[in-house]
Design a protein around this motif. Sequence first.
Motif, short mmCIF file in Angstrom:
data_model
loop_
_atom_site.label_atom_id
_atom_site.label_comp_id
_atom_site.label_asym_id
_atom_site.label_seq_id
_atom_site.Cartn_x
_atom_site.Cartn_y
_atom_site.Cartn_z
N LEU A 137 0.76 -1.18 -0.07
CA LEU A 137 -0.09 -0.06 0.04
C LEU A 137 0.92 1.20 0.01
CD1 LEU A 137 -2.53 -1.15 2.68
CD2 LEU A 137 -2.90 -1.06 0.01
N ASP A 138 1.23 1.91 -1.27
CA ASP A 138 2.07 2.93 -1.20
C ASP A 138 1.37 4.44 -0.84
OD1 ASP A 138 0.09 3.11 -3.37
OD2 ASP A 138 1.54 3.84 -4.67
N HIS A 139 0.19 4.37 -0.37
CA HIS A 139 -0.32 5.52 0.23
C HIS A 139 0.03 5.60 1.91
CE1 HIS A 139 -3.70 2.70 0.02
NE2 HIS A 139 -4.13 3.06 1.13
N TYR A 140 0.36 4.24 2.55
CA TYR A 140 0.87 4.14 3.78
C TYR A 140 2.22 4.05 3.93
CZ TYR A 140 -3.94 3.26 4.97
OH TYR A 140 -5.18 3.17 5.33
N MET A 159 6.23 4.48 1.83
CA MET A 159 7.22 4.95 0.66
C MET A 159 8.39 3.99 0.78
SD MET A 159 8.45 8.57 -0.71
CE MET A 159 9.61 8.85 0.58
N LEU A 203 4.12 6.58 6.07
CA LEU A 203 3.05 7.72 5.56
C LEU A 203 1.82 7.63 6.44
CD1 LEU A 203 3.76 7.36 1.64
CD2 LEU A 203 4.90 9.06 3.46
N TRP A 204 1.51 6.99 7.55
CA TRP A 204 0.61 7.14 8.28
C TRP A 204 0.82 7.47 9.61
CZ3 TRP A 204 -2.31 1.69 9.66
CH2 TRP A 204 -1.34 1.14 10.42
#
Length: 175
Positions: A90-93, A95, A120-121
């Motif tokens: 999950l690249d939104h959580y 990098m 990233l969370w």
Amino acid sequence: MIDIVERVPVTVVATRPNIVSTVAYNPEWTRKAQTSQVRMLALGGGFLSTQRRALLERVWNAKCYNLFGMSEMFGPMAGECFEKNGLHYLDHYLMIELVDPVSGKPVPTGQPGVAVYTTLWEKGFPLLRYWTDDLMRIETQPCPCGSTLPRLFYLGRLADQFTVDSHYVFPEQLE
């Protein structure tokens, strides 16, 4: 573990590859594994080579899927889909930057490099550019399963490798 899967209708076993591999070296355990209801092995915490996957799928008569994670990064980070073509993350959580192990400069997309992780969370322990010596490559094209999540291909840890003719060789490749 064998006693439990023999008595209880377990269909999925989640553990380390080396744990379920021990079954292959005991004919009685192999028979019990093959006649159990286990149909999936979800394995993390150790490298799952192509050869070990084939052995486990034969011994357990079950599909074998690789997981990737580390406690420093909030545990599970990536997992295989049914295509077994890399580990989706999950690249939104998370990098993941891939850099050259010597220069620290970014490597071109699709080329192997050392993973540098940034969370990233807002949950867990925040990390910024955490270097682990994990050598991997990342593919960003859509997977044949239809997912557009990027996929990582874990190659090994630099601390565990040796070099032959300027090529990295990892113990897992010798299985």
